[in-house]
Scaffold this active site. Structure first.
Site, PDB file in Angstrom:
ATOM      1  N   ASP A 479     -22.919 -18.730   3.010  1.00 13.42           N
ATOM      2  CA  ASP A 479     -22.043 -17.955   2.166  1.00 13.42           C
ATOM      3  C   ASP A 479     -22.966 -17.230   1.208  1.00 13.42           C
ATOM      4  O   ASP A 479     -23.920 -17.732   0.716  1.00 13.42           O
ATOM      5  CB  ASP A 479     -20.821 -18.767   1.493  1.00 13.42           C
ATOM      6  CG  ASP A 479     -19.553 -18.105   1.497  1.00 13.42           C
ATOM      7  OD1 ASP A 479     -19.637 -17.036   1.419  1.00 13.42           O
ATOM      8  OD2 ASP A 479     -18.524 -18.883   1.177  1.00 13.42           O
ATOM      9  N   ASP A 549     -11.774 -12.922   3.861  1.00 15.24           N
ATOM     10  CA  ASP A 549     -11.320 -14.231   3.367  1.00 15.24           C
ATOM     11  C   ASP A 549      -9.772 -13.943   3.451  1.00 15.24           C
ATOM     12  O   ASP A 549      -8.806 -14.888   3.186  1.00 15.24           O
ATOM     13  CB  ASP A 549     -11.640 -14.160   1.838  1.00 15.24           C
ATOM     14  CG  ASP A 549     -12.955 -15.106   1.467  1.00 15.24           C
ATOM     15  OD1 ASP A 549     -13.102 -15.710   2.473  1.00 15.24           O
ATOM     16  OD2 ASP A 549     -13.257 -14.953   0.646  1.00 15.24           O
TER      17      ASP A 549
HETATM   18  C1  GLA Z   1     -16.046 -18.006   0.032  1.00 16.14           C
HETATM   19  C2  GLA Z   1     -15.742 -17.992   1.500  1.00 16.14           C
HETATM   20  C3  GLA Z   1     -14.659 -18.922   1.892  1.00 16.14           C
HETATM   21  C4  GLA Z   1     -14.951 -20.409   1.313  1.00 16.14           C
HETATM   22  C5  GLA Z   1     -15.203 -20.293  -0.125  1.00 16.14           C
HETATM   23  C6  GLA Z   1     -15.907 -21.503  -0.741  1.00 16.14           C
HETATM   24  O1  GLA Z   1     -14.882 -17.322  -0.779  1.00 16.14           O
HETATM   25  O2  GLA Z   1     -15.593 -16.676   1.992  1.00 16.14           O
HETATM   26  O3  GLA Z   1     -14.377 -18.723   3.202  1.00 16.14           O
HETATM   27  O4  GLA Z   1     -15.949 -20.722   2.086  1.00 16.14           O
HETATM   28  O5  GLA Z   1     -16.208 -19.409  -0.316  1.00 16.14           O
HETATM   29  O6  GLA Z   1     -16.124 -21.663  -1.781  1.00 16.14           O
END
Ligand code: GLA
Length: 742
Positions: A479, A549
């Site tokens: 990430d 997301d």
């Molecule tokens: C980001 C990612 C999510 C999740 C969060 C965790 O927002 O896009 O899918 O992994 O971080 O903190």
């Protein structure tokens, strides 16, 4: 495929069955662009395409001669200030303060195959017959700066890959302040410009406008390719649609700051530039040093947008993505993020995984919250050691329990970031990007590690490699949850601060490369708060990426539809999540959530224990369906049919390589009463094969489905009171077509 140079006319012709690319050496030694498009006959002399006329208010290259002005001439790698007034492809700041350069052709070389670009992601060949590369060498005699323009033409497909290498062969230090990967001068401006833009949770929405005199551009100065724009643009001729017409797609294989722009000048020529964003970029070249730009790929198609996309899909799926997972159908996964967020225990995770296993899921992924002092987004980033209060036997113990269930185990990391509340920051406060004397902005309470420094990358690699060596981890979600601000490295001298953004991304690539090399079976999925770094650069290391997301099925229609213009279905991370959805609070039927997620890597972003028994049965059927068809869904030929950007209906389809299986996904956002009859004309089938549609068990020839169309209004009531409950808002259907072969 061939690359032919005519010595007499100083003309280059690169061609394969689909495209021709023609250039010539101009009278002043610069490289001129003559043509890019559909393949034309080869001839020794194309000089009739070199057009120049004297015009008022123009400057000319040769004294007493009004025949050559670079203002009027299409070029390969334009330089500002020597009669060309357009934005330049290259600019070099010299010791005397001048930025003027004069690059003249010095020679060329044709190589079989395609050379690697050191430290950078790029397309590749598996054997040397797949492509040929032309290296044009140009020199600026005064400074000794040498350009090598690289052009790779592949044997198949309307693809030209380009990049540039700049070497300081002079005696003085040079500062490279612009070094684009691609400069493409087109003879007119009769194009529509397509870009894929948006924001967090609204990535890669299609926007279209006509090219006009002046500059139109998309870019990123955030350090990542961004949610806001994508390093991909398309120029299409008016009247072109998904199925027919001429298009050129431009894609940059890079994950950092970029610029993609089209400048239409007063004479209606169009200059496309694509590469590292020049703003703030300043690369110091000591004598003898070189700089390699990222690669840009141009795809020409006369078969509309789908034709272009399919070429990008094949190239990026087979000759950009690499490694063990490149050609393999991807495991159905269950990620715990939306199921638990930070609130989990080891037993709770195993409980979620247990139900997932029972439903057929193959990979359980533990998301954020397992390491250091991480119990919220205020602490822990940088400490890649399991929190013993949550995981008593660490990642090793949890991975064993998951494997014991008969599943693979995957883990979330955010390698580039640090919280101030972490052991890593306490030990190395100078390891974050920050400008001396200035306040440091945070994003999600976190700071960006200085990945331009090798010792930082080494340290993060050490922590990650330890876990991967000790525990059975089969998948990593990487990430990146904030953009870069106050970009400055404590480790570099003042005159190298303009290098930090690029050095940062080289550090990211270096870490990926080391992990790929040493843990070749681990499947990587990239993520940057969803789709903030969904670009071809990352696909070289991670063959799939969490697309957004926003996991709502209706929202995902636009996001995934927009993503497919450049990126293959096998790269699009898409999961079924709960209803009401956590981002938009919409209730969508379970079957629609799956029908959207099937056109991607597929998985679940929820706790299956919380579904009703009936729903769990439905999930089992969904997973069985995905396993049966994922080869064709992820690796078949993908067609966009009806656009969510144009109305209430979305439709897309995939066809297997042998054309014996096809699956069309049909989605209707809002339900209406008493609607017209509707059909969708399918694509890519064998006209002579008879296909059985698996829901209705009715059969049709491929030519019927492609010319008459598939009836999509069947069984739909004209009256509200006859509604069986099947056709409400957010409905969808999958049409699975199988060839009847005797
Ligand atoms: C980001 C990612 C999510 C999740 C969060 C965790 O927002 O896009 O899918 O992994 O971080 O903190």
């Amino acid at each position: 495929m061939s690359i032919i140079f005519n010595e007499g006319t100083k003309t280059f012709h690169l061609f394969n069955d689909e495209i021709s690319y023609i250039m010539m050496v101009l009278p002043n030694g610069h490289m001129g662009q003559l043509y890019f498009g559909k393949r034309v006959h080869h001839r020794g002399d194309y000089s009739y395409l070199y057009e120049t006329v004297p015009r008022p208010m123009t400057s000319y290259v040769f004294e007493g001669d009004r025949s050559l002005s670079l203002e009027h001439v299409k070029q390969e790698y334009g330089v500002y200030g020597t009669t060309d007034y357009r934005r330049p492809a290259v600019e070099i700041l010299q010791q005397n303060g001048s930025r003027i350069c004069d690059f003249r052709y010095r020679g060329h070389e044709v190589r079989r195959g395609k050379p690697k670009l050191p430290g950078l992601p790029a397309t590749y060949t598996e054997n040397e017959d797949e492509a040929e590369t032309l290296v044009l060498t140009l020199e600026d005699p005064l400074t000794g700066a040498v350009l090598e323009l690289l052009y790779t033409i592949f044997a198949k497909g309307g693809i030209l890959a380009r990049s540039v290498r700049i070497t300081n062969k002079g005696a003085e230090v040079l500062h490279l302040t612009t070094a684009m990967s691609l400069c493409m001068d087109l003879p007119d401006c009769d194009y529509e410009w397509l870009q894929f833009s948006g924001a967090w949770a609204r990535e890669r929405h299609l926007k279209v406008r006509k090219l006009e005199q002046g500059i139109q551009a998309v870019d990123s100065r955030r350090g990542n390719s961004s949610h806001e724009h994508n390093p991909f643009i398309v120029l299409r001729r008016p009247g072109t649609n998904e199925f027919q017409g001429e298009v050129i797609g431009f894609s940059l294989i890079y994950s950092g700051n970029f610029l993609a722009q089209a400048e239409v000048d007063t004479h209606d020529t169009t200059r496309v530039l694509m590469g590292i964003h020049p703003m703030g970029f300043d690369w110091k070249l000591e004598p003898g040093e070189s700089f390699q730009t990222p690669e840009a790929v141009m795809v020409y198609s006369e078969e509309g947008l789908n034709g272009m996309s399919q070429t990008f899909h094949r190239l990026y799926q087979r000759r950009l993505a690499r490694g063990y997972w490149r050609d393999r159908p991807r495991p159905v996964l269950n990620n715990n993020w939306e199921a638990t967020y930070f609130d989990f225990t080891e037993d709770r995770l195993v409980e979620i995984a247990g139900k997932a296993k029972e439903c057929g899921v193959e990979l359980f992924v533990l998301d954020d919250g397992w390491f250091g002092a991480r119990s919220s987004d205020h602490a822990g980033l940088g400490d890649w050691v399991a929190n013993p209060e949550r995981l008593s036997r660490g990642i090793t113990g949890l991975a064993e329990r998951i494997e014991g269930l008969g599943m693979k185990f995957g883990l979330w990391f955010e390698p580039e970031m640090v919280n101030k509340d972490s052991d890593l920051y306490r030990a190395h406060p100078d390891w974050i990007l920050s400008t001396p004397g200035r306040s440091i902005s945070h994003g999600r309470n976190q700071y960006v590690l200085d990945f331009s420094r090798k010792e930082v990358v080494d340290c993060i690699y050490g922590m990650m490699a330890k876990i991967l060596s000790e525990a059975k981890v089969s998948y990593i979600k990487w990430d990146m949850n904030r953009s870069i601000t106050e970009c400055y490295s404590q480790a570099l001298p003042p005159d190298r601060q303009g290098e930090v953004f690029h050095r940062y991304i080289l550090g990211v690539y270096d870490l990926y490369e080391r992990l790929n090399t040493n843990f070749p079976h681990v499947l990587f999925e990239s993520c940057a708060s969803g789709g903030g770094r969904f670009d071809p650069g990352i696909l070289y290391y991670a063959p799939q990426g969490w697309a957004s997301d926003d996991s709502d099925a209706v929202e995902r229609l636009k996001i995934q539809y927009g993503t497919t213009f450049c990126y293959p279905v096998s790269s699009i991370g898409s999961h079924v999540s709960v209803a009401p959805n956590h981002q938009v609070f919409r209730n969508t039927p379970l079957h629609t959530r799956a029908n959207v997620a099937y056109f991607g890597t597929f998985g679940y972003e929820l706790d299956l224990n919380k579904l009703t028994e009936e729903e769990q049965e439905e999930v089992k059927e969904q997973i069985a369906f995905m396993k049966e068809y994922r080869e064709v869904l992820q690796f078949g030929t993908f067609f966009r049919l009806v656009s969510p950007f144009e109305g209430n209906i979305t439709c897309w389809m995939v066809v297997s390589e042998d054309k014996k299986t096809a699956i069309a996904g049909w989605y209707r956002t809002l339900s209406h009463v008493n609607m017209p009859f509707t059909r969708v004309r399918l694509q890519g089938l064998d006209p002579d094969l008879c296909y059985e549609e698996q829901r209705s068990k009715k059969s049709y020839f491929g030519d019927e489905l492609m010319n008459i169309g598939l009836i999509t209004s069947d069984g739909m009531s004209g009256q509200v009171e006859e509604n069986t409950g099947e056709y409400g808002d957010f409905d969808s259907r999958l049409y699975v077509l199988k060839a009847l072969v005797s």
